[in-house]
Design a protein around this motif. Sequence first.
Motif, PDB file in Angstrom:
ATOM      1  N   LEU A   1      55.060  86.923 -55.927  1.00 62.88           N
ATOM      2  CA  LEU A   1      55.243  86.706 -57.271  1.00 62.88           C
ATOM      3  C   LEU A   1      55.806  85.247 -57.362  1.00 62.88           C
TER       4      LEU A   1
ATOM      5  N   THR B   1      62.274  93.005 -63.093  1.00 63.62           N
ATOM      6  CA  THR B   1      61.417  91.734 -63.394  1.00 63.62           C
ATOM      7  C   THR B   1      60.706  91.885 -64.554  1.00 63.62           C
TER       8      THR B   1
ATOM      9  N   ILE C   1      48.615  87.134 -60.227  1.00 66.83           N
ATOM     10  CA  ILE C   1      49.126  88.168 -59.816  1.00 66.83           C
ATOM     11  C   ILE C   1      48.698  89.492 -59.933  1.00 66.83           C
TER      12      ILE C   1
ATOM     13  N   ARG D   1      58.205  90.364 -53.920  1.00 69.22           N
ATOM     14  CA  ARG D   1      58.842  89.344 -54.652  1.00 69.22           C
ATOM     15  C   ARG D   1      58.643  87.785 -54.282  1.00 69.22           C
TER      16      ARG D   1
ATOM     17  N   PRO E   1      62.075  84.970 -61.311  1.00 67.33           N
ATOM     18  CA  PRO E   1      61.042  85.105 -62.151  1.00 67.33           C
ATOM     19  C   PRO E   1      61.323  84.412 -63.629  1.00 67.33           C
TER      20      PRO E   1
ATOM     21  N   ILE F   1      54.342  94.226 -56.347  1.00 67.19           N
ATOM     22  CA  ILE F   1      54.161  93.066 -55.537  1.00 67.19           C
ATOM     23  C   ILE F   1      55.305  92.528 -54.841  1.00 67.19           C
TER      24      ILE F   1
END
Length: 395
Positions: A99, A282, A65, A96, A10, A94
Amino acid sequence: MRIACVGGGPAGLYSSVLMKLRDPGHDICVYERNSADTAPGWGVTFSEDLLRELRRSDPESARQIREAVICWQEQVLEIRGARDVLRGGEVYNISRARLLEILTTRARDLGVRIEHGKEVGAPADLADADLIVAADGINSRMRQAERFNTTETTGRNKHIWIGSDKLFTEFGYLFAPSDKGWLWAYAYAFNDKNSTFIVECTPETWAGLGFGGMSTDEALPILERIFAAYLDGHRLVGTLGGGGKARWANFRTISNEQWHSGKVVLAGDSARTANFTIGMGTTLAIGDAIALAESLDGSAGLDAALTRYGKTRQAEIARVLAEARFSERWFENIDQYVDLKPRQMGELLWARRSPLMASLPPRVGYALHHAKGRLASLGELRARVRPAEPVQNAG
């Protein structure tokens, strides 16, 4: 500017998105050591606050998202057959993998190049880059190649980050006894098929159950038996993205006195880690990407911008990192709390980030926290109820 983002998690991906949005002329490449079909990890969590920041920074990826998340309202503690509902509030889960898929697609659509299966070991490997964003995780080779005055401490407890095919529609702190001591799981669904199921225990329980001499495949049936009351016949899964196996580990807390050295700047777990018991990994990584992109705006030179980013970001997250340390310590001292009544334990679990709670005996801490809660409730009630205005005589 030529920008290299090392690490396709991320922090690295969102940094590339925001910097490309701010200046489409930037030549940006993300280097990720894993293959494109490998996304280690299960689900990740974040709050409405982060979703608001995502909308402000890049509405397009924020929309995707938001459409992919699962939202839960309550956290529950379950122990010895009792259930205590903790305070609620919208929290989002969510996958990973999903994402990273959203952020990867968004970055490519903006013109960012992404190279998977590319291992970058040192800044010298990227000599042509004007800026290197080291977002290559807790074991960052880029960080190790430079001087950031890094400090590392290792937590006491053992944990293993696995999954389950049971859907946990609430965030559960699930405590299970064994003949060698207590184990507990952090369980929550992250899509319509699977849940994250992180198991933690003291090193004494871990050693007593023999996990140190077992493979992951050997440990899973034992964990399924221990947590059978919560799994309802469902299975635990220890295979990560790409076929890798989950492993028992001690949490490592990383901190760095400086967040940049020359043209190399840290982001995400490369810069610092926060214990997983507060679920902020995150959120912190995305926050780093936003702060870095904003610091690079304007006419200041690169060194000044990176210095500002490091100092500003360290000040912003100091409280969260302190809370993570207190939370970690709370679970390391779990034997002090498991004999309390579930409601008492739940109150202290909720308050575990407080430095005051960490310094008090459990029952004293509970009494103080409970009294504080009652006073707050009375204050809210008084604020809502106003004395009637005196009636004025018409004459």
